[in-house]
Design an enzyme around this catalytic site. Sequence first.
Site, PDB file in Angstrom:
ATOM      1  N   LYS A 153      -1.434  -6.336  30.154  1.00 41.47           N
ATOM      2  CA  LYS A 153      -2.299  -5.190  30.454  1.00 41.47           C
ATOM      3  C   LYS A 153      -3.040  -5.376  31.785  1.00 41.47           C
ATOM      4  CE  LYS A 153      -1.401  -2.682  26.788  1.00 41.47           C
ATOM      5  NZ  LYS A 153      -0.657  -1.432  26.917  1.00 41.47           N
ATOM      6  N   TYR A 182      -0.503 -10.333  25.610  1.00 40.91           N
ATOM      7  CA  TYR A 182      -0.957  -8.942  25.686  1.00 40.91           C
ATOM      8  C   TYR A 182      -1.954  -8.745  26.840  1.00 40.91           C
ATOM      9  CZ  TYR A 182      -2.840  -4.485  23.934  1.00 40.91           C
ATOM     10  OH  TYR A 182      -3.238  -3.174  23.803  1.00 40.91           O
TER      11      TYR A 182
HETATM   12  P1  NDP Z   1       1.057   2.222  18.027  1.00 37.25           P
HETATM   13  O1  NDP Z   1       1.533   0.856  17.669  1.00 37.25           O
HETATM   14  O2  NDP Z   1       0.382   3.054  17.006  1.00 37.25           O
HETATM   15  O3  NDP Z   1       2.295   3.078  18.619  1.00 37.25           O
HETATM   16  C1  NDP Z   1       3.114   2.501  19.578  1.00 37.25           C
HETATM   17  C2  NDP Z   1       4.052   3.555  20.116  1.00 37.25           C
HETATM   18  O4  NDP Z   1       4.857   2.923  21.123  1.00 37.25           O
HETATM   19  C3  NDP Z   1       4.994   4.098  19.074  1.00 37.25           C
HETATM   20  O5  NDP Z   1       5.259   5.447  19.366  1.00 37.25           O
HETATM   21  C4  NDP Z   1       6.263   3.277  19.285  1.00 37.25           C
HETATM   22  O6  NDP Z   1       7.467   3.953  18.945  1.00 37.25           O
HETATM   23  C5  NDP Z   1       6.227   3.094  20.783  1.00 37.25           C
HETATM   24  N1  NDP Z   1       6.980   1.925  21.230  1.00 37.25           N
HETATM   25  C6  NDP Z   1       6.895   0.650  20.802  1.00 37.25           C
HETATM   26  N2  NDP Z   1       7.759  -0.128  21.470  1.00 37.25           N
HETATM   27  C7  NDP Z   1       8.407   0.687  22.344  1.00 37.25           C
HETATM   28  C8  NDP Z   1       9.425   0.496  23.298  1.00 37.25           C
HETATM   29  N3  NDP Z   1       9.965  -0.707  23.481  1.00 37.25           N
HETATM   30  N4  NDP Z   1       9.866   1.562  24.008  1.00 37.25           N
HETATM   31  C9  NDP Z   1       9.349   2.801  23.807  1.00 37.25           C
HETATM   32  N5  NDP Z   1       8.378   3.044  22.916  1.00 37.25           N
HETATM   33  C10 NDP Z   1       7.912   2.002  22.186  1.00 37.25           C
HETATM   34  O7  NDP Z   1       0.169   2.018  19.335  1.00 37.25           O
HETATM   35  P2  NDP Z   1      -1.311   2.564  19.682  1.00 37.25           P
HETATM   36  O8  NDP Z   1      -1.342   4.036  19.600  1.00 37.25           O
HETATM   37  O9  NDP Z   1      -2.295   1.745  18.957  1.00 37.25           O
HETATM   38  O10 NDP Z   1      -1.403   2.110  21.223  1.00 37.25           O
HETATM   39  C11 NDP Z   1      -0.859   2.890  22.261  1.00 37.25           C
HETATM   40  C12 NDP Z   1      -1.129   2.174  23.583  1.00 37.25           C
HETATM   41  O11 NDP Z   1      -2.520   1.944  23.724  1.00 37.25           O
HETATM   42  C13 NDP Z   1      -0.449   0.809  23.688  1.00 37.25           C
HETATM   43  O12 NDP Z   1      -0.033   0.583  25.002  1.00 37.25           O
HETATM   44  C14 NDP Z   1      -1.566  -0.140  23.316  1.00 37.25           C
HETATM   45  O13 NDP Z   1      -1.373  -1.413  23.842  1.00 37.25           O
HETATM   46  C15 NDP Z   1      -2.765   0.556  23.920  1.00 37.25           C
HETATM   47  N6  NDP Z   1      -4.028   0.200  23.295  1.00 37.25           N
HETATM   48  C16 NDP Z   1      -4.269   0.456  21.969  1.00 37.25           C
HETATM   49  C17 NDP Z   1      -5.481   0.112  21.405  1.00 37.25           C
HETATM   50  C18 NDP Z   1      -5.830   0.400  19.973  1.00 37.25           C
HETATM   51  O14 NDP Z   1      -6.908  -0.022  19.551  1.00 37.25           O
HETATM   52  N7  NDP Z   1      -5.019   1.086  19.229  1.00 37.25           N
HETATM   53  C19 NDP Z   1      -6.504  -0.581  22.202  1.00 37.25           C
HETATM   54  C20 NDP Z   1      -6.140  -0.790  23.566  1.00 37.25           C
HETATM   55  C21 NDP Z   1      -4.953  -0.424  24.084  1.00 37.25           C
HETATM   56  P3  NDP Z   1       8.179   3.788  17.489  1.00 37.25           P
HETATM   57  O15 NDP Z   1       7.270   4.521  16.519  1.00 37.25           O
HETATM   58  O16 NDP Z   1       9.503   4.432  17.633  1.00 37.25           O
HETATM   59  O17 NDP Z   1       8.219   2.314  17.227  1.00 37.25           O
END
Ligand code: NDP
Length: 244
Positions: free
Chosen positions: A156, A152
């Site tokens: 990033k 991860y």
């Molecule tokens: P979630 O796990 O809550 O949501 C992930 C989203 O990405 C969902 O809509 C999912 O769709 C979609 N997704 C997953 N795999 C794919 C794919 N292969 N193609 C297209 N869409 C995909 O994530 P967060 O809201 O927690 O995080 C969002 C972003 O922020 C990410 O990049 C994460 O790494 C980053 N981030 C998050 C943090 C946190 O604390 N939450 C901290 C730092 C960074 P579906 O529902 O259809 O599976």
Amino acid sequence: MLLNGKVVIVTGASRGIGRAIALLFAAEGAKVAVNYAEDKVAAEAVVRQINGDAFACKARVEAPGEIEELIEKTLMKWGKIDILVNNAGIIKDKFLMMMSQQEWQSVIDVNLTGVFNCCKAIARPMIAQKSGKIINISSIASCRGALGQVNYAASKAGVEGMTRALIKEFSRYNIYVNTIAPGFIESERVKNLRDEMKKDYLRLIPLARFGRPEEVAGVALFLASDAASYIQGQTIIVDGGMVV
Ligand code: NDP
């Protein structure tokens, strides 16, 4: 409204941070393509909540053909794309010694190659219209590392490097590329942590609370708006002070 008439694609907008960005951008007047990978029901619920110009579109960011289709559908519907938010991301945490090749590769494929695929597919329409904004979502794991997250953190950090390289190519076309690096944000991922882990992490955050998806969305809105017209190639940390 800050984004009146703008056309936006948000990847991974069915929940969490992506959902908050889609809702806020729509509230500011944008037309939004709500991308998802699996959860059609959740993505359609976001579209219903927007209750305006929006549609749900399944596409896996790691599959270039599906992303080209997403871009094509959006162009057919609205004739242009002003803003791309590369938010989709996954985790597959394991210590290095236990991490399989597949667990390494799948995180790199979605989090890093996915951003490459989306930027590549959006390049042609944005270059043709000589404008555009790309907002990538990375993580503070890129700069501070995290236990069990070599895949991860590498993905990033790659996104932040890609951001800096892309502006050397895209600035001449008036295309902006910036990254937001969130800390701990209360999406399902963080809500599902064990209570003791939550307490340990909270001790490391000067603001002594996790962030809300809307607090990341607010920064994305700023970057997408004209207020950020001289910000290029940056990574903005949104972490309640954790990295400091
Ligand atoms: P979630 O796990 O809550 O949501 C992930 C989203 O990405 C969902 O809509 C999912 O769709 C979609 N997704 C997953 N795999 C794919 C794919 N292969 N193609 C297209 N869409 C995909 O994530 P967060 O809201 O927690 O995080 C969002 C972003 O922020 C990410 O990049 C994460 O790494 C980053 N981030 C998050 C943090 C946190 O604390 N939450 C901290 C730092 C960074 P579906 O529902 O259809 O599976």
